[in-house]
Design a protein around this motif. Structure first.
Motif, PDB file in Angstrom:
ATOM      1  N   ILE A 159      31.608 -28.810 -56.173  1.00  7.88           N
ATOM      2  CA  ILE A 159      30.659 -28.014 -56.948  1.00  7.88           C
ATOM      3  C   ILE A 159      30.739 -28.412 -58.410  1.00  7.88           C
ATOM      4  N   ARG A 160      31.965 -28.516 -58.915  1.00  4.42           N
ATOM      5  CA  ARG A 160      32.165 -28.680 -60.354  1.00  4.42           C
ATOM      6  C   ARG A 160      31.822 -30.077 -60.865  1.00  4.42           C
ATOM      7  N   MET A 161      32.109 -31.129 -60.108  1.00 10.62           N
ATOM      8  CA  MET A 161      31.736 -32.472 -60.568  1.00 10.62           C
ATOM      9  C   MET A 161      30.221 -32.647 -60.650  1.00 10.62           C
ATOM     10  N   PRO A 162      29.445 -32.274 -59.622  1.00 16.58           N
ATOM     11  CA  PRO A 162      27.990 -32.363 -59.771  1.00 16.58           C
ATOM     12  C   PRO A 162      27.463 -31.495 -60.914  1.00 16.58           C
ATOM     13  N   ALA A 163      28.039 -30.310 -61.084  1.00 18.43           N
ATOM     14  CA  ALA A 163      27.613 -29.453 -62.192  1.00 18.43           C
ATOM     15  C   ALA A 163      27.899 -30.140 -63.524  1.00 18.43           C
ATOM     16  N   PHE A 164      29.043 -30.804 -63.635  1.00 14.55           N
ATOM     17  CA  PHE A 164      29.413 -31.513 -64.861  1.00 14.55           C
ATOM     18  C   PHE A 164      28.495 -32.707 -65.114  1.00 14.55           C
ATOM     19  N   PHE A 165      28.352 -33.589 -64.132  1.00 10.24           N
ATOM     20  CA  PHE A 165      27.559 -34.801 -64.320  1.00 10.24           C
ATOM     21  C   PHE A 165      26.087 -34.488 -64.600  1.00 10.24           C
ATOM     22  N   ASN A 166      25.614 -33.322 -64.136  1.00 11.21           N
ATOM     23  CA  ASN A 166      24.207 -32.960 -64.302  1.00 11.21           C
ATOM     24  C   ASN A 166      23.981 -31.877 -65.354  1.00 11.21           C
ATOM     25  N   GLY A 167      25.032 -31.463 -66.041  1.00 10.60           N
ATOM     26  CA  GLY A 167      24.866 -30.556 -67.165  1.00 10.60           C
ATOM     27  C   GLY A 167      24.449 -29.141 -66.821  1.00 10.60           C
ATOM     28  N   VAL A 168      24.963 -28.601 -65.696  1.00 15.46           N
ATOM     29  CA  VAL A 168      24.650 -27.221 -65.318  1.00 15.46           C
ATOM     30  C   VAL A 168      25.949 -26.458 -65.086  1.00 15.46           C
ATOM     31  N   PHE A 169      25.809 -25.198 -64.683  1.00 16.72           N
ATOM     32  CA  PHE A 169      26.971 -24.357 -64.401  1.00 16.72           C
ATOM     33  C   PHE A 169      27.303 -24.422 -62.913  1.00 16.72           C
ATOM     34  N   GLY A 170      28.591 -24.466 -62.608  1.00 22.30           N
ATOM     35  CA  GLY A 170      29.044 -24.427 -61.228  1.00 22.30           C
ATOM     36  C   GLY A 170      30.325 -23.623 -61.156  1.00 22.30           C
ATOM     37  N   HIS A 171      30.443 -22.778 -60.155  1.00 22.46           N
ATOM     38  CA  HIS A 171      31.623 -21.911 -60.060  1.00 22.46           C
ATOM     39  C   HIS A 171      32.315 -22.067 -58.716  1.00 22.46           C
ATOM     40  N   LYS A 172      33.608 -22.414 -58.767  1.00 22.50           N
ATOM     41  CA  LYS A 172      34.457 -22.387 -57.581  1.00 22.50           C
ATOM     42  C   LYS A 172      35.175 -21.040 -57.575  1.00 22.50           C
ATOM     43  N   PRO A 173      34.855 -20.170 -56.633  1.00 25.31           N
ATOM     44  CA  PRO A 173      35.440 -18.826 -56.662  1.00 25.31           C
ATOM     45  C   PRO A 173      36.924 -18.819 -56.275  1.00 25.31           C
ATOM     46  N   THR A 174      37.547 -17.680 -56.506  1.00 25.89           N
ATOM     47  CA  THR A 174      38.880 -17.441 -55.960  1.00 25.89           C
ATOM     48  C   THR A 174      38.860 -17.726 -54.467  1.00 25.89           C
ATOM     49  N   ILE A 175      39.885 -18.387 -53.983  1.00 26.21           N
ATOM     50  CA  ILE A 175      39.945 -18.776 -52.577  1.00 26.21           C
ATOM     51  C   ILE A 175      39.826 -17.552 -51.665  1.00 26.21           C
ATOM     52  N   GLY A 176      39.040 -17.682 -50.603  1.00 25.59           N
ATOM     53  CA  GLY A 176      38.954 -16.642 -49.588  1.00 25.59           C
ATOM     54  C   GLY A 176      37.984 -15.527 -49.884  1.00 25.59           C
ATOM     55  N   VAL A 177      37.263 -15.591 -51.001  1.00 27.56           N
ATOM     56  CA  VAL A 177      36.361 -14.507 -51.378  1.00 27.56           C
ATOM     57  C   VAL A 177      34.962 -14.708 -50.797  1.00 27.56           C
TER      58      VAL A 177
END
Length: 530
Positions: free
Chosen positions: A231-249
């Motif tokens: 989630i976070r690498m595509p969000a970074f390379f494309n200039g948007v927000f991406g959130h990896k939640p707490t595990i298991g939520v």
């Protein structure tokens, strides 16, 4: 922990080979000084494309705009940009317009007040895109595997169902890397996706199509999955927000491939979006009943948050040095935090981050408490049939006869060499890192860390820097919530970014910080105006 002589030799050889191959690539395909109108997407001119999901839902509920008008605006945008970026691999435009018409009828006939309608349908009429590896009824679910190119989902994944129930209208599914285990979204089913800021750059992976279409203003919210930064690498390379939640939520059910064995504890499903104000509502919906554990409605006073920062991993031999522009951007963020909030950002050095790749690789291939290992990657390549022989596939690939991509074959080869039992030293390092991050973050801490050592690389370049994903991957092992946040553009007009990390179940802290950073640095930038 010290590196073995073999590891040191391998790392040095890899760096030398990387320099040689990248030099050849630079000679054959020289860098352009700055993206121009011919190698990026056009500007998003329709005002409806420049509103957050929260704002769109509000306008639809208030009948200030029809849902059909919103959905048609996004369909037109996808039709304009997708021939360039190849992000949406299968659309459902006709069904989306029918559903939009139903939304408009619902709003017209609804007798309840706006607040009640918002409580029932917080995302009423909001356009949604979905990673192809995540099941969306009636859409393909191949995960870029040629043997699954005719597989169609007969039901929705859990998160898709939750978002549709909240009123979101899916537009289609987006590209990913083969079997979701590489950070360039390219496969032999749908081909390669291209970065909207510069078409010769990668979109990241595995949720690369999502990051790309959201950044291209072809969708406003999207669903991705993340086991090493997907989630976070595509969000970074494309200039948007991406959130990896707490595990298991957030539930992971309904995607292919799904995690098994110890990897169940590392896989997360989460949102990508252009506007930070959409993060908390999306996470609340996607978490379902588990959202109560996150206290997302609790107000966050950033002046009372303790901020910590590391600008690199300590110098791993396996990973590229962090680009100077990313370091400078992180320092600029620190200066703004200190000036605006009156806080002191503490610079820290956590030595275990230097061994992040070894930790991630060992834990991914280990066994869980029940003694079960994850399904082999070569088995997944065979799609539950006979496991693929990676050496044979490599030979076929050289001859142009393999159905698999080179990164997938390479991962299959690496799997054969990886021990399934982490060394005691690595286990100690993992435990020490967990304890240190838990101690550091507590209930009120946010940790600033690079999203990736390099700004959006050119196509194929990740082959020569395969371990750079670890800047994101290490937080999957730790299970911590992380928000990737854009930090403006580089001198070449490419997105910069930062990871904001908080402690378990403190997702609201990193999300609140992301909202501040969006205000301070401008958030998403229209690629057509970059």
């Amino acid at each position: 922990m010290t590196l073995t002589r073999l590891e040191r030799c391998f790392a040095r050889c890899l760096r030398v080979l990387t320099r040689v191959f990248l030099t050849i690539f630079s000679f054959v395909l020289p860098e352009r000084q700055r993206p121009n109108a011919t190698n990026r997407v056009s500007s998003a001119k329709n005002p409806l494309l420049l509103l957050s999901g929260v704002q769109l839902a509000r306008r639809i509920r208030r009948r200030e705009v029809s849902c059909v008008e919103v959905i048609q605006a996004y369909i037109s945008r996808i039709e304009a940009v997708n021939p360039l970026v190849n992000a949406v691999v299968k659309d459902r435009f006709a069904s989306a317009l029918q559903e939009a018409d139903q939304v408009d009828k619902l709003v017209a006939e609804e007798s309840e007040d706006e607040a009640s309608l918002e409580e029932k349908f917080p995302l009423l009429g909001v356009p949604l895109s979905v990673k192809e590896a995540i099941a969306l009824q009636g859409m393909p679910n191949s995960s870029g595997l040629v043997s699954r190119r005719d597989v169609v989902s007969h039901s929705d994944a859990a998160v898709v169902s939750l978002l549709k129930r909240a009123g979101a209208v899916p537009l289609g599914v987006t590209n990913c890397s083969e079997l979701c285990m590489w950070f360039e979204s390219s496969n032999n089913v749908y081909g390669r996706s291209n970065n909207p800021y510069s078409l010769d750059r990668i979109v990241g992976g595995s949720s690369g199509g999502e990051g790309c279409i959201v950044a291209s203003a072809g969708s406003v919210i999207g669903i991705g999955s993340d086991i090493g930064g997907s989630i976070r690498m595509p969000a970074f390379f494309n200039g948007v927000f991406g959130h990896k939640p707490t595990i298991g939520v957030v539930p992971n059910e309904g995607q292919f491939p799904n995690a098994s064995g110890p990897q169940v504890d590392f896989l997360c499903t989460g949102p990508l979006c252009r506007y930070a104000e959409d993060l908390a509502p999306l996470l609340r919906i996607m978490a379902g009943p588990q959202a109560e554990r996150l206290n997302l409605s609790e107000e966050v006073n950033l002046k009372q948050v303790k901020f910590y920062s590391m600008v690199h991993d300590g110098g791993s031999l396996f990973v590229s040095p962090v680009d100077r522009q990313l370091v400078d951007a992180q320092y600029q963020l620190i200066e703004r935090l200190e000036a605006d909030l009156g806080v002191k950002v503490q610079q820290v050095q956590i030595p275990e981050f230097k061994y992040a790749f070894q930790i991630w690789a060992a834990m991914m291939s280990s066994k869980n408490a029940d003694g079960k290992a994850a399904q082999s990657f070569t088995g997944l390549m065979g799609d539950h049939g006979k496991p693929v022989w990676p050496l044979w596939e490599l030979l076929k690939w050289i001859l142009g006869l393999s159905y698999h991509t080179l990164p997938a074959i390479g991962l299959g080869l690496a799997e054969k060499l990886q021990s399934s039992k982490p060394s005691s030293d690595l286990l100690k390092k993992t435990q020490a890192l967990r304890r240190e991050m838990e101690r550091l973050l507590g209930s009120d801490g946010v940790f600033l860390y690079p999203s990736h050592p390099k700004i959006a690389p050119k196509h194929h370049h990740p082959i020569f820097t395969p371990f750079n994903f670890i800047y994101t991957g290490i937080f999957n092992i730790l299970g911590l919530p992380v928000t990737q946040c854009p930090l403006g553009l580089s001198s070449e007009g490419l997105p910069l970014g930062i990871q904001l990390v908080s402690n378990l179940y403190n997702d609201r802290l990193s999300i609140a910080t992301a909202r501040y950073v969006e205000t301070a640095f401008g958030g998403w930038r229209d690629p057509g105006k970059a």
